[in-house]
Write a protein that holds these residues in place. Structure first.
Motif, short mmCIF file in Angstrom:
data_model
loop_
_atom_site.label_atom_id
_atom_site.label_comp_id
_atom_site.label_asym_id
_atom_site.label_seq_id
_atom_site.Cartn_x
_atom_site.Cartn_y
_atom_site.Cartn_z
N GLN A 295 0.82 -1.21 0.00
CA GLN A 295 0.00 0.00 0.00
C GLN A 295 0.86 1.26 0.00
N GLN A 296 1.90 1.27 0.83
CA GLN A 296 2.80 2.43 0.87
C GLN A 296 3.57 2.58 -0.44
N LEU A 297 3.92 1.44 -1.06
CA LEU A 297 4.65 1.50 -2.32
C LEU A 297 3.80 2.16 -3.41
N MET A 298 2.50 1.88 -3.42
CA MET A 298 1.60 2.49 -4.40
C MET A 298 1.57 4.01 -4.20
N ARG A 299 1.51 4.46 -2.96
CA ARG A 299 1.49 5.90 -2.68
C ARG A 299 2.83 6.55 -3.03
N VAL A 300 3.93 5.86 -2.72
CA VAL A 300 5.26 6.38 -3.01
C VAL A 300 5.47 6.51 -4.52
N TYR A 301 5.02 5.54 -5.27
CA TYR A 301 5.16 5.56 -6.72
C TYR A 301 4.42 6.75 -7.32
N GLY A 302 3.20 6.99 -6.86
CA GLY A 302 2.43 8.13 -7.35
C GLY A 302 3.07 9.45 -6.98
N ALA A 303 3.59 9.55 -5.74
CA ALA A 303 4.24 10.79 -5.31
C ALA A 303 5.51 11.06 -6.10
N LEU A 304 6.24 10.00 -6.44
CA LEU A 304 7.48 10.17 -7.21
C LEU A 304 7.17 10.69 -8.62
N LEU A 305 6.16 10.12 -9.28
CA LEU A 305 5.79 10.59 -10.61
C LEU A 305 5.31 12.04 -10.57
N TRP A 306 4.61 12.41 -9.52
CA TRP A 306 4.13 13.80 -9.39
C TRP A 306 5.31 14.76 -9.24
N SER A 307 6.31 14.36 -8.43
CA SER A 307 7.49 15.23 -8.22
C SER A 307 8.31 15.36 -9.50
N LEU A 308 8.47 14.24 -10.22
CA LEU A 308 9.25 14.28 -11.45
C LEU A 308 8.56 15.10 -12.54
N GLY A 309 7.22 15.04 -12.57
CA GLY A 309 6.47 15.79 -13.57
C GLY A 309 6.68 17.28 -13.46
N LYS A 310 6.98 17.79 -12.26
CA LYS A 310 7.20 19.22 -12.07
C LYS A 310 8.61 19.65 -12.44
N VAL A 311 9.52 18.67 -12.57
CA VAL A 311 10.93 19.00 -12.81
C VAL A 311 11.35 18.71 -14.24
N LEU A 312 10.94 17.58 -14.79
CA LEU A 312 11.42 17.15 -16.10
C LEU A 312 10.79 17.92 -17.26
N ASN A 313 9.60 18.47 -17.07
CA ASN A 313 8.93 19.27 -18.11
C ASN A 313 8.77 18.51 -19.42
N THR A 314 8.32 17.27 -19.34
CA THR A 314 8.04 16.48 -20.54
C THR A 314 6.61 15.97 -20.48
N PRO A 315 5.91 15.94 -21.63
CA PRO A 315 4.52 15.46 -21.61
C PRO A 315 4.43 13.95 -21.41
N GLU A 316 5.52 13.22 -21.71
CA GLU A 316 5.49 11.77 -21.54
C GLU A 316 5.80 11.39 -20.10
N VAL A 317 5.27 10.26 -19.69
CA VAL A 317 5.54 9.73 -18.35
C VAL A 317 6.83 8.93 -18.39
N MET A 318 7.76 9.23 -17.49
CA MET A 318 9.04 8.52 -17.45
C MET A 318 8.83 7.10 -16.91
N ARG A 319 9.60 6.17 -17.44
CA ARG A 319 9.56 4.79 -16.96
C ARG A 319 10.32 4.72 -15.63
N VAL A 320 9.70 4.15 -14.61
CA VAL A 320 10.30 4.01 -13.29
C VAL A 320 10.51 2.53 -13.00
N TYR A 321 11.77 2.15 -12.75
CA TYR A 321 12.10 0.78 -12.36
C TYR A 321 12.03 0.66 -10.84
N ILE A 322 11.31 -0.35 -10.39
CA ILE A 322 11.13 -0.55 -8.95
C ILE A 322 11.91 -1.79 -8.52
N GLY A 323 12.64 -1.69 -7.43
CA GLY A 323 13.38 -2.85 -6.95
C GLY A 323 14.23 -2.52 -5.74
#
Length: 474
Positions: A295-323
């Protein structure tokens, strides 16, 4: 008398034709007109035989029948790189750079604005992988996990332990080479780092060790990016400038994040901004993911994509490897059975991406070379345009300041006049800062032959090189 009369008439006719033909040859200005005159000269009269014997008709050669050489339609000018003297793709790129691209870079001071001049070791260097992230996100542990052993000079701990840039490469024995020493070695591609000064070279070292993986790939371990109060203490060197230099040389850039450190500090934002133009090399890794439950991993993944979206300035979603990239087994209690399968698949995908680096290195080198050539050509047009806009005698300082203030308009003017792609132009703010310390009047005028040589290299030499030689890893 009749014979004498016809003889004189024939002589007059021949002389008048010869004079008109000679006068016409004088007025010829183009190769096409020359071909017409030559094709219709009297010696080219020919007989056209009819069906019956003995009958023949005299037919003049029409200008359309004269062949036009195919070389006239070839827009290529300048010297062609002879492929007989080339042994591989890298060798061909080397010769193209020395003969055509390097003279353009030196003439318009490309090394002072974008990137230092390339050396032979830059072409022969192994593929590089750089790891970036805040402290204690597992960068050093990640390298240790891939090598299955520790490298000389490695320090691992929860506090900021790696305080320098470390290049891990193959060597005959295990040792650490100081930065000032490695920067002057001709067989190493790090001579360009000398421009960052002794303050940086004292924080740079090379770790050598015999390892089969390091014979194909070189790793770059970096200091942890600062956050909070720590980032107020300024580093003694240009950290973002160094990361940008390595980003241009690297084949892959791994941005590591910790589930408990998802905030992107100001310094980390500047570092990610310095990777502009190398988006295709970036891979996002959410490391230590087994330290949180599903459950926490799902929230962390969403928060990470939200933070990256404000910095990378790209319309595409970056691929995130989890491990969890370390030597310890995955914590089953935190991840669960589904989490373990997910982590294993994600790790396999990332490792597969890393395994393809040597195979893609040749294509990547060509890609970087073409990108550099296009950037050098645009830089030459910008610099020569600024030189052309300067007044001849008075008011030079005022005119230069006006050009600096309207630099974005000057970029647009160059782009429109020469039909250059807008994506090839650099950042206006960065160029304005660099140009402010130069005298525009001292810049070189545009040399069309030199620019045409680079265009020919991109249009002819490199495609022929790729046609003749194949990727050595195929």
């Amino acid at each position: 008398m009749d014979l004498l009369f016809y003889g004189i008439l024939n002589c007059i006719t021949t002389c008048s034709w010869f004079l008109s033909h000679k006068q016409g040859m004088r007025s010829v200005k183009t190769p096409f007109q020359m071909q017409i005159w030559k094709g219709c000269s009297p010696p080219q009269w020919k007989k056209k035989h009819s069906g019956s014997k003995g009958e023949s008709a005299i037919v003049a050669c029409h200008p359309a029948e004269s062949p036009i050489p195919a070389s006239w339609f070839n827009s290529k000018s300048g010297k062609k790189i002879p492929l007989k003297s080339v042994t591989s793709i890298v060798d061909g790129l080397k010769k193209s750079y020395i003969e055509k691209l390097r003279p353009l870079e030196k003439t318009y001071q490309f090394q002072d604005f974008v990137s230092p001049l390339l050396t032979s070791s830059d072409f022969d260097a192994k593929p590089m992988v750089m790891l970036l992230g805040q402290y204690s996100t597992g960068k050093t542990t990640f390298i240790k996990h891939l090598l299955k052993t520790s490298y000389p000079g490695a320090h691992i701990g929860p506090e900021p332990t790696t305080d320098r840039f470390v290049v891990i490469t193959s060597g005959p024995d295990e040792r650490c080479i100081p930065g000032n020493t490695i920067a002057v070695q001709a067989d190493m591609p790090y001579s360009g780092l000398s421009s960052f000064g002794t303050a940086f070279l004292s924080k740079f070292e090379c770790s050598q060790m015999p390892h089969p993986l390091l014979e194909h790939v070189t790793f770059v371990d970096t200091p942890g990016v600062l956050s909070g109060e720590k980032q107020r203490t300024q580093r003694s060197y240009d950290f973002t400038g160094v990361t940008s230099w390595f980003a241009a040389k690297c084949d892959l850039i791994l941005l590591l994040f910790d589930p408990h450190k998802l905030d992107i500090s100001d310094e980390f934002k500047r570092v990610i901004g310095s990777l502009r133009g190398h988006d295709d090399k970036i891979r996002i890794v959410l490391n230590k993911a087994d330290q949180v439950d599903a459950q926490q991993l799902m929230r962390v993944y969403g928060a990470l994509l939200w933070s990256l979206g404000k910095v990378l300035n790209t319309p595409e979603v970056m691929r995130v490897y989890i491990g969890s990239f370390n030597d310890k087994p995955i914590r089953e209690t935190a991840a669960g059975p589904l989490g373990m399968k997910l982590f294993q698949k994600e790790q396999d995908d990332l490792l597969s991406d890393l395994n393809d680096i040597p195979k893609k290195a040749c294509d990547r080198r060509i890609n970087e070379f073409v990108k550099r050539a296009r950037a050098a050509k645009v830089h030459a047009h910008i610099v020569s345009h600024l030189k052309k806009e300067m007044p001849a005698l008075m008011g030079k300082a005022k005119a230069q300041q006006k050009l600096l203030d309207s630099l974005d308009e000057q970029f647009a003017k160059v782009q429109k006049e020469l039909h250059l792609p807008p994506g090839d132009f650099p950042s206006v703010e960065e160029y304005r800062e660099l140009l402010s310390s130069y005298n525009f009047d001292k810049f070189e005028k545009l040399r069309p032959k030199m620019v045409q040589g680079v265009d020919d290299m991109l249009a002819y030499d490199i495609p022929e090189l790729l046609k003749k030689f194949r990727n050595p890893y195929d």
